[in-house]
Design a protein around this motif. Structure first.
Motif, PDB file in Angstrom:
ATOM      1  N   TYR A 210       0.806  -1.217   0.000  1.00 43.35           N
ATOM      2  CA  TYR A 210       0.000   0.000   0.000  1.00 43.35           C
ATOM      3  C   TYR A 210       0.842   1.271   0.000  1.00 43.35           C
ATOM      4  N   PHE A 211       1.962   1.277   0.693  1.00 47.31           N
ATOM      5  CA  PHE A 211       2.777   2.485   0.738  1.00 47.31           C
ATOM      6  C   PHE A 211       3.652   2.636  -0.494  1.00 47.31           C
ATOM      7  N   VAL A 212       3.929   1.545  -1.198  1.00 38.86           N
ATOM      8  CA  VAL A 212       4.772   1.625  -2.387  1.00 38.86           C
ATOM      9  C   VAL A 212       3.933   1.457  -3.651  1.00 38.86           C
ATOM     10  N   ASN A 213       3.321   0.289  -3.835  1.00 37.42           N
ATOM     11  CA  ASN A 213       2.586   0.024  -5.074  1.00 37.42           C
ATOM     12  C   ASN A 213       1.366   0.918  -5.246  1.00 37.42           C
ATOM     13  N   ARG A 214       0.724   1.267  -4.155  1.00 38.87           N
ATOM     14  CA  ARG A 214      -0.477   2.119  -4.259  1.00 38.87           C
ATOM     15  C   ARG A 214      -0.153   3.607  -4.145  1.00 38.87           C
ATOM     16  N   GLY A 215       0.997   3.969  -3.573  1.00 34.32           N
ATOM     17  CA  GLY A 215       1.390   5.373  -3.501  1.00 34.32           C
ATOM     18  C   GLY A 215       1.016   6.093  -2.229  1.00 34.32           C
ATOM     19  N   PHE A 216       0.649   5.362  -1.170  1.00 33.83           N
ATOM     20  CA  PHE A 216       0.277   6.021   0.072  1.00 33.83           C
ATOM     21  C   PHE A 216       1.432   6.837   0.657  1.00 33.83           C
ATOM     22  N   GLY A 217       2.673   6.375   0.455  1.00 33.17           N
ATOM     23  CA  GLY A 217       3.827   7.034   1.060  1.00 33.17           C
ATOM     24  C   GLY A 217       3.983   8.465   0.605  1.00 33.17           C
ATOM     25  N   PHE A 218       4.099   8.685  -0.709  1.00 30.35           N
ATOM     26  CA  PHE A 218       4.300  10.056  -1.177  1.00 30.35           C
ATOM     27  C   PHE A 218       3.039  10.896  -1.040  1.00 30.35           C
ATOM     28  N   MET A 219       1.858  10.271  -1.009  1.00 33.06           N
ATOM     29  CA  MET A 219       0.632  11.047  -0.785  1.00 33.06           C
ATOM     30  C   MET A 219       0.636  11.678   0.602  1.00 33.06           C
ATOM     31  N   VAL A 220       1.046  10.915   1.626  1.00 31.58           N
ATOM     32  CA  VAL A 220       1.060  11.427   2.999  1.00 31.58           C
ATOM     33  C   VAL A 220       2.056  12.572   3.131  1.00 31.58           C
ATOM     34  N   ILE A 221       3.256  12.410   2.590  1.00 29.15           N
ATOM     35  CA  ILE A 221       4.275  13.461   2.703  1.00 29.15           C
ATOM     36  C   ILE A 221       3.870  14.702   1.916  1.00 29.15           C
ATOM     37  N   GLN A 222       3.265  14.518   0.745  1.00 27.11           N
ATOM     38  CA  GLN A 222       2.827  15.670  -0.044  1.00 27.11           C
ATOM     39  C   GLN A 222       1.730  16.444   0.673  1.00 27.11           C
ATOM     40  N   LEU A 223       0.796  15.735   1.306  1.00 25.37           N
ATOM     41  CA  LEU A 223      -0.242  16.415   2.083  1.00 25.37           C
ATOM     42  C   LEU A 223       0.363  17.156   3.272  1.00 25.37           C
ATOM     43  N   ALA A 224       1.341  16.542   3.943  1.00 23.07           N
ATOM     44  CA  ALA A 224       2.006  17.216   5.058  1.00 23.07           C
ATOM     45  C   ALA A 224       2.748  18.458   4.571  1.00 23.07           C
ATOM     46  N   TYR A 225       3.404  18.349   3.424  1.00 23.35           N
ATOM     47  CA  TYR A 225       4.096  19.497   2.816  1.00 23.35           C
ATOM     48  C   TYR A 225       3.122  20.641   2.571  1.00 23.35           C
ATOM     49  N   PHE A 226       1.977  20.328   1.992  1.00 24.87           N
ATOM     50  CA  PHE A 226       0.963  21.350   1.708  1.00 24.87           C
ATOM     51  C   PHE A 226       0.447  22.001   2.997  1.00 24.87           C
ATOM     52  N   CYS A 227       0.122  21.196   4.002  1.00 20.36           N
ATOM     53  CA  CYS A 227      -0.432  21.736   5.251  1.00 20.36           C
ATOM     54  C   CYS A 227       0.576  22.607   5.986  1.00 20.36           C
ATOM     55  N   VAL A 228       1.834  22.156   6.062  1.00 20.75           N
ATOM     56  CA  VAL A 228       2.859  22.929   6.765  1.00 20.75           C
ATOM     57  C   VAL A 228       3.100  24.257   6.063  1.00 20.75           C
ATOM     58  N   PHE A 229       3.126  24.263   4.749  1.00 19.96           N
ATOM     59  CA  PHE A 229       3.380  25.507   4.034  1.00 19.96           C
ATOM     60  C   PHE A 229       2.222  26.488   4.191  1.00 19.96           C
ATOM     61  N   VAL A 230       0.995  25.991   4.111  1.00 11.39           N
ATOM     62  CA  VAL A 230      -0.159  26.890   4.229  1.00 11.39           C
ATOM     63  C   VAL A 230      -0.242  27.495   5.622  1.00 11.39           C
ATOM     64  N   VAL A 231       0.072  26.704   6.647  1.00 13.32           N
ATOM     65  CA  VAL A 231      -0.014  27.191   8.027  1.00 13.32           C
ATOM     66  C   VAL A 231       1.135  28.133   8.356  1.00 13.32           C
ATOM     67  N   MET A 232       2.366  27.817   7.899  1.00 14.04           N
ATOM     68  CA  MET A 232       3.544  28.625   8.257  1.00 14.04           C
ATOM     69  C   MET A 232       4.351  28.982   7.016  1.00 14.04           C
ATOM     70  N   PRO A 233       3.821  29.810   6.123  1.00 11.36           N
ATOM     71  CA  PRO A 233       4.571  30.140   4.898  1.00 11.36           C
ATOM     72  C   PRO A 233       5.778  31.032   5.154  1.00 11.36           C
ATOM     73  N   SER A 234       5.765  31.817   6.237  1.00 13.66           N
ATOM     74  CA  SER A 234       6.871  32.733   6.512  1.00 13.66           C
ATOM     75  C   SER A 234       8.060  32.030   7.152  1.00 13.66           C
TER      76      SER A 234
END
Length: 357
Positions: A210-234
């Motif tokens: 699930y984390f490799v063949n289905r792509g769950f791994g990069f989906m979780v990190i990409q969502l975390a990247y988006f949330c962290v940037f939106v909350v603390m862009p400065s």
């Protein structure tokens, strides 16, 4: 005392350098994994399609380049500017180029998963183009963000309204493409749709699937990247996620390729059966020689004693097991009945058999 106070780093400087160093360390570990998986891929699948091998080679080259560029940027921050207070991180040219190449690598991996989705959905023209569109929008706005960083230099300027909107749209559409990829891969690669597909055994295989063949791994990190940037862009807290996410994309793709069975130098996707792989090999003009038991089908190499299996026929495990057990019981009964005869009866029987014309 004044000299010591001037050389003491401020808290803002420590925060900037700490997030940069942590991200670099994790990214370097992932690059080592990229190099190792690339070696495994070219060793195990020498006869894979040319476009797949070219994709793997290109991603490895991009990952190597981004690692070198980030090393140069870290050297500049930690060595060249050792005596300078770094209240705000200024993007160097190498940092800007690394950012653009990382976005390109993520885009290439997403396009490969678009092809996988198109395959597992029986070549449906609805899910794959939607994912491709979302991925392209994320890539276009990501390159725009890279140009803005190159022009303004100060990473803290990403908190301005215009630059924040561009960066947020890039990450949002990339995360949307990842969510669609995971959803389609999980829904269409289910046992009900592919009953002959091998199921993961144990929690290690399940997590890998699930984390490799289905792509769950990069989906979780990409969502975390988006949330962290939106909350603390400065703040530069998003930098470790940026450094890690592209390498996680690449390693996920390589892991999915190396997870496949080997069929005469070609990779067999998990939804394919041995018979399909044999037909595919025969279309290339080569003999298919699968190894081991896979997808609930006996290998064409399996032989037991004097038993010979038809190499063009797949066998049902339950039915053939029952036939073998039945034949074994009949053979045992014959042996037992012969062993109960007196010795002279056996000799006479053998003698009569020998002398009979």
């Amino acid at each position: 005392m004044n000299s010591q106070e001037n050389t003491t780093p401020t808290q803002a400087e420590l925060d900037n350098l700490s997030v940069l160093f942590i991200g670099f360390v994790v990214a370097t570990v992932l690059y080592g994994l990229t190099f190792f998986q690339t070696y495994i891929y070219f060793s195990r699948y020498p006869k894979d399609d040319l476009w797949i091998k070219a994709t793997v080679g290109l991603l490895c080259a991009i990952d190597t380049t981004t690692s070198a560029l980030m090393s140069q940027a870290l050297y500049y921050y930690l060595v060249t500017l050792f005596t300078v207070d770094i209240e705000f991180l200024f993007a160097t040219t190498s940092f800007c180029v690394e950012n653009g190449l990382a976005i390109l690598a993520s885009f290439i991996v997403q396009l490969y998963y678009v092809v996988r989705v198109w395959t597992v959905t029986s070549r449906s023209w609805i899910p794959a183009p939607i994912i491709a569109f979302a991925s392209f929008v994320g890539f276009a706005f990501g390159i725009t963000m890279t140009v803005q960083i190159f022009q303004n230099k100060r990473l803290v300027d990403l908190a301005t309204f215009h630059m924040e909107i561009v960066a947020a749209i890039s990450q949002a559409f990339s995360a949307l493409a990842d969510i669609l990829i995971v959803s389609m891969m999980t829904y269409y690669l289910r046992p009900r749709r592919f009953p002959d597909m091998a199921l993961p055994e144990g929690w290690v295989d399940t997590v890998t699937t699930y984390f490799v063949n289905r792509g769950f791994g990069f989906m979780v990190i990409q969502l975390a990247y988006f949330c962290v940037f939106v909350v603390m862009p400065s703040k530069q807290t998003w930098i470790p996620f940026h450094l890690v996410v592209s390498k996680l994309y690449i390693n996920t793709l390589l892991g999915m390729l190396n997870f496949r069975e080997v069929n005469d130098g070609h990779g067999v996707n998990e939804e394919d059966t041995i018979v399909d792989a044999m037909h595919s090999e025969n279309s290339h003009g080569a003999a298919a020689v699968p190894s081991g038991v896979r997808f609930n089908v006996f290998s064409t190499k399996v032989t037991q004693g004097s038993l010979n299996f038809d190499t063009t026929q797949s066998y049902d495990v339950g039915t053939n097991r029952a036939e073998i057990e039945s034949n074994k019981r009949g053979y045992d009964e014959d042996r037992n009945s012969d062993s109960m005869l007196p010795p002279e009866s056996v000799d006479k029987a053998s003698l009569s058999t020998t002398l009979s014309p």
